[in-house]
Motif scaffolding. Structure first.
Motif, PDB file in Angstrom:
ATOM      1  N   THR A   1      -0.669 -13.389  -8.000  1.00  5.24           N
ATOM      2  CA  THR A   1       0.696 -13.381  -7.429  1.00  5.24           C
ATOM      3  C   THR A   1       1.046 -12.013  -6.878  1.00  5.24           C
ATOM      4  O   THR A   1       1.633 -11.884  -5.786  1.00  5.24           O
ATOM      5  N   TYR A   2       0.689 -10.960  -7.628  1.00  2.00           N
ATOM      6  CA  TYR A   2       0.971  -9.602  -7.146  1.00  2.00           C
ATOM      7  C   TYR A   2       0.175  -9.302  -5.875  1.00  2.00           C
ATOM      8  O   TYR A   2       0.674  -8.667  -4.933  1.00  2.00           O
ATOM      9  N   GLY A   3      -1.070  -9.768  -5.795  1.00  2.00           N
ATOM     10  CA  GLY A   3      -1.860  -9.570  -4.584  1.00  2.00           C
ATOM     11  C   GLY A   3      -1.259 -10.299  -3.380  1.00  2.00           C
ATOM     12  O   GLY A   3      -1.281  -9.796  -2.251  1.00  2.00           O
ATOM     13  N   SER A   4      -0.709 -11.525  -3.606  1.00  2.00           N
ATOM     14  CA  SER A   4      -0.045 -12.250  -2.509  1.00  2.00           C
ATOM     15  C   SER A   4       1.172 -11.484  -2.015  1.00  2.00           C
ATOM     16  O   SER A   4       1.433 -11.393  -0.797  1.00  2.00           O
ATOM     17  N   ALA A   5       1.934 -10.896  -2.956  1.00  2.00           N
ATOM     18  CA  ALA A   5       3.097 -10.097  -2.556  1.00  2.00           C
ATOM     19  C   ALA A   5       2.670  -8.880  -1.744  1.00  2.00           C
ATOM     20  O   ALA A   5       3.316  -8.519  -0.734  1.00  2.00           O
ATOM     21  N   MET A   6       1.583  -8.246  -2.117  1.00  2.00           N
ATOM     22  CA  MET A   6       1.076  -7.113  -1.348  1.00  2.00           C
ATOM     23  C   MET A   6       0.635  -7.547   0.053  1.00  2.00           C
ATOM     24  O   MET A   6       0.846  -6.836   1.038  1.00  2.00           O
ATOM     25  N   ALA A   7       0.039  -8.740   0.155  1.00  2.00           N
ATOM     26  CA  ALA A   7      -0.385  -9.241   1.467  1.00  2.00           C
ATOM     27  C   ALA A   7       0.822  -9.501   2.369  1.00  2.00           C
ATOM     28  O   ALA A   7       0.812  -9.155   3.565  1.00  2.00           O
ATOM     29  N   PHE A   8       1.900 -10.079   1.829  1.00  2.00           N
ATOM     30  CA  PHE A   8       3.103 -10.313   2.630  1.00  2.00           C
ATOM     31  C   PHE A   8       3.747  -8.994   3.061  1.00  2.00           C
ATOM     32  O   PHE A   8       4.251  -8.865   4.181  1.00  2.00           O
ATOM     33  N   TYR A   9       3.738  -8.008   2.166  1.00  2.00           N
ATOM     34  CA  TYR A   9       4.298  -6.704   2.519  1.00  2.00           C
ATOM     35  C   TYR A   9       3.457  -6.030   3.600  1.00  2.00           C
ATOM     36  O   TYR A   9       3.990  -5.397   4.519  1.00  2.00           O
ATOM     37  N   ALA A  10       2.148  -6.171   3.522  1.00  2.00           N
ATOM     38  CA  ALA A  10       1.275  -5.614   4.558  1.00  2.00           C
ATOM     39  C   ALA A  10       1.538  -6.295   5.901  1.00  2.00           C
ATOM     40  O   ALA A  10       1.510  -5.649   6.964  1.00  2.00           O
TER      41      ALA A  10
END
Length: 337
Positions: free
Chosen positions: A257-266
């Motif tokens: 979930t944290y990695g998905s949030a980082m992908a959306f922020y990127a």
């Protein structure tokens, strides 16, 4: 020459008073032309019947108003004859007036206009401005001092009548020529619209093929994303209930979930847009579309310009036809539509 005095050479016979002697009656010798002085000043008291004349010497530049237009009279140097030039003050420029004078006499090499203080007048200046003040006209090596006459100003009533007449003439002109002008303009716009449509036809066909290909790739990408998400959910469920326990898989799901949030922020950092599904789909579609356009040699800028010109022409045609429909018969309107 004395101030205020001019001279006129008279070659004919002069009538002599009775009682004078010498020569034929009133005829001087041919070799001695008679010179008579003419005075331009006012009549002096005590000299009744003195000869006076307001004639202008033949070598000066004069300006007279005829039918409301200034007429400039000057002497052409090549033929030594007087020539008149009628000018329109509000339309004719100084340069156009000088060109007309040079066309009349090809022997004029230098023709310039200066103000009284020696400043040269630009050729772009209007004659109306030049005729407001005194000026100097230089023709070859001769300089003429010109004093334009003061034009009588129109009274307020006369000016109002003139404005009413101008307004009436303008309305008559519009009534007589507006409809023909609109019909001619409509034909021009129709021809322009047809020409633009002919140019757009091959581009529209190429754009349709590229659009179908880009839309198919975008849809395929969306289905691939749904398949990956389904696979990820199924794998997590299998590892949680059949292979490991929730105590082991809970940290894994947290980092996913944290990695998905980082992908959306990127995505936001790179595109400066929020990750909204419709916007992301349109962005991906444009990416495929432009990439396909380069391979197919489709000029997107030319296509957009032609579309803008076509929309502008159709809008102008729509605005122009509105007053035309008010004057055309119903049958003709239906045929145009």
């Amino acid at each position: 020459m004395l101030a205020g005095l001019g001279r006129a050479v008279r070659s004919g016979c002069e009538r002599r008073p009775p009682g004078l002697r010498g020569g034929r009656a009133g005829c001087p010798p041919a070799s001695a032309p008679q010179v008579r002085l003419w005075r331009h000043a006012g009549v002096r008291r005590g000299w009744p019947g003195a000869p006076y004349s307001m004639l202008v010497p033949s070598d000066e530049v004069t300006i007279n108003y005829r039918h409301g237009l200034p007429v400039i009279t000057l002497t052409l140097p090549s033929r030594s004859e007087r020539c008149q030039f009628a000018v329109k003050p509000m339309m004719t420029t100084v340069g156009a007036f000088l060109q007309d004078v040079q066309k009349e006499d090809k022997g004029i090499e230098r023709l310039e206009v200066f103000t009284t203080d020696g400043s040269k007048v630009s050729g772009a200046a209007l004659m109306e401005v030049l005729l407001m003040n005194d000026f100097k006209l230089v023709i070859n090596d001769t300089t003429y001092s010109v004093s334009p006459p003061v034009k009588d100003k129109l009274s307020s009533e006369h000016a109002t009548e003139m404005e009413d007449i101008k307004s009436l003439v303008h309305r008559l002109f519009v009534a007589l020529h507006l409809e023909d002008h609109q019909i001619r303009k409509e034909r021009e716009l129709l021809q322009k619209v047809d020409h633009l449509k002919e140019e757009l036809l091959p581009l529209e066909q190429m754009k349709a093929r590229i659009t179908v290909s880009a839309d198919a790739k975008t849809s395929r990408l969306l289905w691939v994303g749904l398949a990956l998400m389904s696979t990820q959910g199924g794998a997590l469920a299998w590892l949680t209930w059949w292979v490991y326990s929730w105590d082991i898989m809970e940290p894994v799901t947290y980092f996913i979930t944290y990695g998905s949030a980082m992908a959306f922020y990127a995505y936001f950092v790179l595109t400066k847009q929020d990750y909204i599904y419709p916007d992301a789909k349109d962005r991906q579609f444009l990416h495929y579309f432009y990439r396909k356009s380069k391979t197919q040699h489709f000029n997107v800028e030319q296509y957009n310009k032609l579309k803008d010109d076509l929309a502008e022409a159709e809008e102008s045609l729509k605005r122009l036809r509105q007053p035309l429909h008010l004057r055309l018969p119903i049958q003709e309107i239906n045929n145009k539509d």
